[in-house]
Design an enzyme around this catalytic site. Structure first.
Site, PDB file in Angstrom:
ATOM      1  N   GLU A 128      10.373  15.956  15.475  1.00  0.00           N
ATOM      2  CA  GLU A 128      10.950  15.907  14.139  1.00  0.00           C
ATOM      3  C   GLU A 128      10.318  17.012  13.287  1.00  0.00           C
ATOM      4  OE1 GLU A 128       9.888  12.269  12.076  1.00  0.00           O
ATOM      5  OE2 GLU A 128      11.866  12.188  11.157  1.00  0.00           O
ATOM      6  N   LYS A 146       0.877  -1.175   0.000  1.00  0.00           N
ATOM      7  CA  LYS A 146       0.000   0.000   0.000  1.00  0.00           C
ATOM      8  C   LYS A 146       0.912   1.222   0.000  1.00  0.00           C
ATOM      9  CE  LYS A 146      -2.482   3.368   1.818  1.00  0.00           C
ATOM     10  NZ  LYS A 146      -1.935   4.662   1.405  1.00  0.00           N
ATOM     11  N   CYS A 170      13.749  10.660   7.265  1.00  0.00           N
ATOM     12  CA  CYS A 170      13.724  10.313   8.686  1.00  0.00           C
ATOM     13  C   CYS A 170      15.138  10.281   9.267  1.00  0.00           C
ATOM     14  CB  CYS A 170      13.004   8.997   8.899  1.00  0.00           C
ATOM     15  SG  CYS A 170      13.587   7.739   7.798  1.00  0.00           S
ATOM     16  N   GLU A 178       9.792   1.193  10.708  1.00  0.00           N
ATOM     17  CA  GLU A 178      10.843   2.200  10.533  1.00  0.00           C
ATOM     18  C   GLU A 178      10.130   3.526  10.690  1.00  0.00           C
ATOM     19  OE1 GLU A 178      12.814   4.866   9.520  1.00  0.00           O
ATOM     20  OE2 GLU A 178      12.989   4.206   7.440  1.00  0.00           O
TER      21      GLU A 178
HETATM   22  P1  ADP Z   1       3.668  10.733   7.015  1.00  0.00           P
HETATM   23  O1  ADP Z   1       3.438  11.649   8.175  1.00  0.00           O
HETATM   24  O2  ADP Z   1       5.104  10.601   6.629  1.00  0.00           O
HETATM   25  O3  ADP Z   1       2.718  10.894   5.863  1.00  0.00           O
HETATM   26  P2  ADP Z   1       2.171   8.476   7.927  1.00  0.00           P
HETATM   27  O4  ADP Z   1       2.572   7.560   9.010  1.00  0.00           O
HETATM   28  O5  ADP Z   1       0.981   9.342   8.124  1.00  0.00           O
HETATM   29  O6  ADP Z   1       3.468   9.304   7.598  1.00  0.00           O
HETATM   30  O7  ADP Z   1       1.948   7.702   6.574  1.00  0.00           O
HETATM   31  C1  ADP Z   1       2.814   6.713   6.098  1.00  0.00           C
HETATM   32  C2  ADP Z   1       1.994   5.669   5.397  1.00  0.00           C
HETATM   33  O8  ADP Z   1       1.057   5.130   6.308  1.00  0.00           O
HETATM   34  C3  ADP Z   1       1.188   6.177   4.225  1.00  0.00           C
HETATM   35  O9  ADP Z   1       1.155   5.167   3.216  1.00  0.00           O
HETATM   36  C4  ADP Z   1      -0.170   6.370   4.821  1.00  0.00           C
HETATM   37  O10 ADP Z   1      -1.175   6.305   3.830  1.00  0.00           O
HETATM   38  C5  ADP Z   1      -0.239   5.215   5.770  1.00  0.00           C
HETATM   39  N1  ADP Z   1      -1.206   5.374   6.859  1.00  0.00           N
HETATM   40  C6  ADP Z   1      -1.594   6.515   7.464  1.00  0.00           C
HETATM   41  N2  ADP Z   1      -2.521   6.267   8.414  1.00  0.00           N
HETATM   42  C7  ADP Z   1      -2.716   4.919   8.420  1.00  0.00           C
HETATM   43  C8  ADP Z   1      -3.551   4.019   9.179  1.00  0.00           C
HETATM   44  N3  ADP Z   1      -4.364   4.448  10.121  1.00  0.00           N
HETATM   45  N4  ADP Z   1      -3.467   2.699   8.887  1.00  0.00           N
HETATM   46  C9  ADP Z   1      -2.639   2.262   7.940  1.00  0.00           C
HETATM   47  N5  ADP Z   1      -1.853   3.042   7.214  1.00  0.00           N
HETATM   48  C10 ADP Z   1      -1.875   4.352   7.433  1.00  0.00           C
END
Ligand code: ADP
Length: 484
Positions: free
Chosen positions: A388, A182, A291, A257
């Site tokens: 961060e 995903k 990161c 990570e």
């Molecule tokens: P960033 O702040 O770097 O966007 P996130 O942790 O929000 O980092 O997102 C990283 C990945 O996790 C993306 O692919 C995002 O779509 C996915 N993501 C965000 N929220 C969820 C969730 N509740 N469950 C699964 N995946 C998620």
């Protein structure tokens, strides 16, 4: 169109499940924009639980045949994928700059870095060794074999749209696992182009699928579905913790990570010009959106002013602009929310007494462009010391001695990358051992490579990616006890 790819078939606006290009059941889509211009580049399907379940079922069906290939056969297919990634480096780089914003040279560099994981794990596929252990009784023989975990899943972020995928898919496929990916909704086109190349490389259908759409719905299915035996996630600590919680009932393995808050320490005995160079590379790469980007710069009293002056001079030379233009060092941030966070950290630090010596504002290019910023005399109580920033802000802090530097560097929940510059050999060992981080750059600001283990301690995550250790995350150990 803006794409102008040599191979137009690399621009895919459908998801890839079980070897087929598909729309969402609902017909709904998500649009993907170019952060440099705000222009809509295209759309991807907004899929949810049902489509994810189909991708998982396909991964389960594909597993036995993929697992049962010889290591060399899997290796050859991965090798072919590596070659195709490199042959299409220009198109893949361009696609990445368009959806992500990073300068083209950096984007092409990321494609080479991404491809290097496939090359590396194509080689490692053949080196998944077991063990024999002297038996505990005269009539017993003990063997240890390693087997693929099974169906795995990856959830990846937008800051490295290609490398964060190959760092997971490479070891997974090399080990004999299958995978459902995903990608981040901001940068799905890189993922779809890479899986198109995986198909051309002969990776069988179902072995690698890409599902685009709702993070929550897809994430829920990937974590809840018992057929998935492992999840690898790169992203925020907040989402990582949530995924880990969702994986708990099924005792699903997780590799995480997560966020960092990298300190960069400059000691009195450092080569200052080298230290400035390292800090620039580590701070401003990808506009500060990695990161492992330096988040806090600690400089010893005796060299503080000299370092600050040299650093400021280097920052003044940075060129902000559209990543497609030659000579651009810093592209736009991914979105307005990212720019708002940088502004918040600057305002908070200034309110607490820090001095702004470069940048500090949204860039005149508009949108989510932000000026490379330097703050000096930042107090330890500032937000930027704890959180961060993920943007082009460099805060300089002052310290007196080694003990103070170590204690300040470790005063965070995070433990991903850290850096320091020093020449005294005793100090180099003392500080390297004392830093509570998964990675330490010593007299260098660039540490990422497929041959070394990447990962963090504390709230920065679990597991390691890349290197001979990276494949272990996709293998189970089985112990065979034989009576003779
Ligand atoms: P960033 O702040 O770097 O966007 P996130 O942790 O929000 O980092 O997102 C990283 C990945 O996790 C993306 O692919 C995002 O779509 C996915 N993501 C965000 N929220 C969820 C969730 N509740 N469950 C699964 N995946 C998620």
């Amino acid at each position: 169109t803006a794409m102008q790819l040599k191979d137009t078939a690399l621009f895919r606006q459908q998801a890839y499940i079980d070897g087929a290009w598909l729309d969402a059941d609902s017909g709904q889509t998500i649009s993907v924009n170019n952060p440099a211009t705000g222009e809509i580049l295209g759309t991807v399907p907004k899929m949810g639980a049902a489509e994810t379940r189909r991708a998982i079922d396909a991964a389960e069906r594909a597993l036995p045949a993929w697992r049962d290939l010889t290591a060399k056969e899997r290796s050859q297919k991965l090798r072919r994928w590596f070659e195709l990634l490199m042959e299409n480096q220009d198109d893949l780089g361009r696609l990445m700059t368009l959806e992500q914003g990073k300068p083209l040279a950096e984007a092409k560099g990321e494609i080479a870095y991404a491809a290097s994981f496939i090359e590396w794990f194509a080689e490692e596929a053949k080196r998944i060794y077991g063990d024999t252990i002297p038996g505990h009784q005269k009539d017993k023989r003990i063997l240890v074999i390693k087997q693929p975990i099974g169906v795995t899943a990856a959830i990846t972020p937008w800051n490295f749209p290609a490398a964060m995928i190959t760092r997971k898919a490479g070891p997974a496929l090399a080990a004999g696992c299958t995978m459902v990916i995903k990608p981040a909704s901001q940068t799905p086109f890189s993922a779809l182009a890479m899986v198109e190349l995986a198909e051309r490389a002969g990776i069988p259908k179902g072995v690698l699928s890409v599902v685009t759409g709702s993070a929550g719905d897809i994430g829920n299915e990937l974590t809840a579905n018992p057929k998935v035996r492992k999840i690898s996630f790169t992203g925020s600590t907040e989402v990582g913790a949530k995924l880990m919680e969702q994986c708990a009932p099924g005792i699903k393995k997780v590799s995480l990570e997560l966020g960092g808050n990298a300190p960069f320490i400059v000691f009195d005995d450092a080569d200052l010009d080298e230290a400035v160079k390292g800090a620039m590379q580590s701070k401003y790469r990808n506009a500060g959106q990695t990161c492992v980007c330096v988040n806090r710069i600690y400089v010893q009293d005796g060299v503080y002013d000299a370092f600050a002056e040299k650093f400021q001079a280097a920052v003044a030379k940075l060129r902000v602009g559209n990543g497609l233009e030659e000579g651009t060092d810093i592209g736009p941030l991914i979105d307005d929310r990212a720019a708002a966070k940088v502004r918040e950290h600057i305002e908070d630090a200034v309110a607490q007494g820090a001095r702004l010596v470069a940048g500090g504002q949204a860039h005149q290019m508009g949108g989510s462009y932000f000026e490379p910023t330097v703050l000096v005399d930042v107090p330890d109580s500032a937000k930027v010391a704890k959180e961060e920033t993920f943007g082009p802000l460099a805060p300089l802090f002052r310290f007196k001695d080694e003990a103070e530097a170590i204690s300040k560097a470790n005063d965070t929940e995070f433990g991903l990358a850290s850096y320091f510059y020093a020449r005294d050999l005793g100090r180099v060992f003392r500080v390297a051992e004392a830093l509570e981080y998964g990675m330490v750059g010593i007299n260098t600001g660039l540490i990422s490579t497929e041959v070394a283990p990447f990962g963090g301690v504390k709230s920065s995550g679990l597991g390691r990616e890349g290197s001979k250790y990276g494949i272990e995350d996709y293998l189970e150990i089985k112990y065979l006890c034989m009576g003779i």
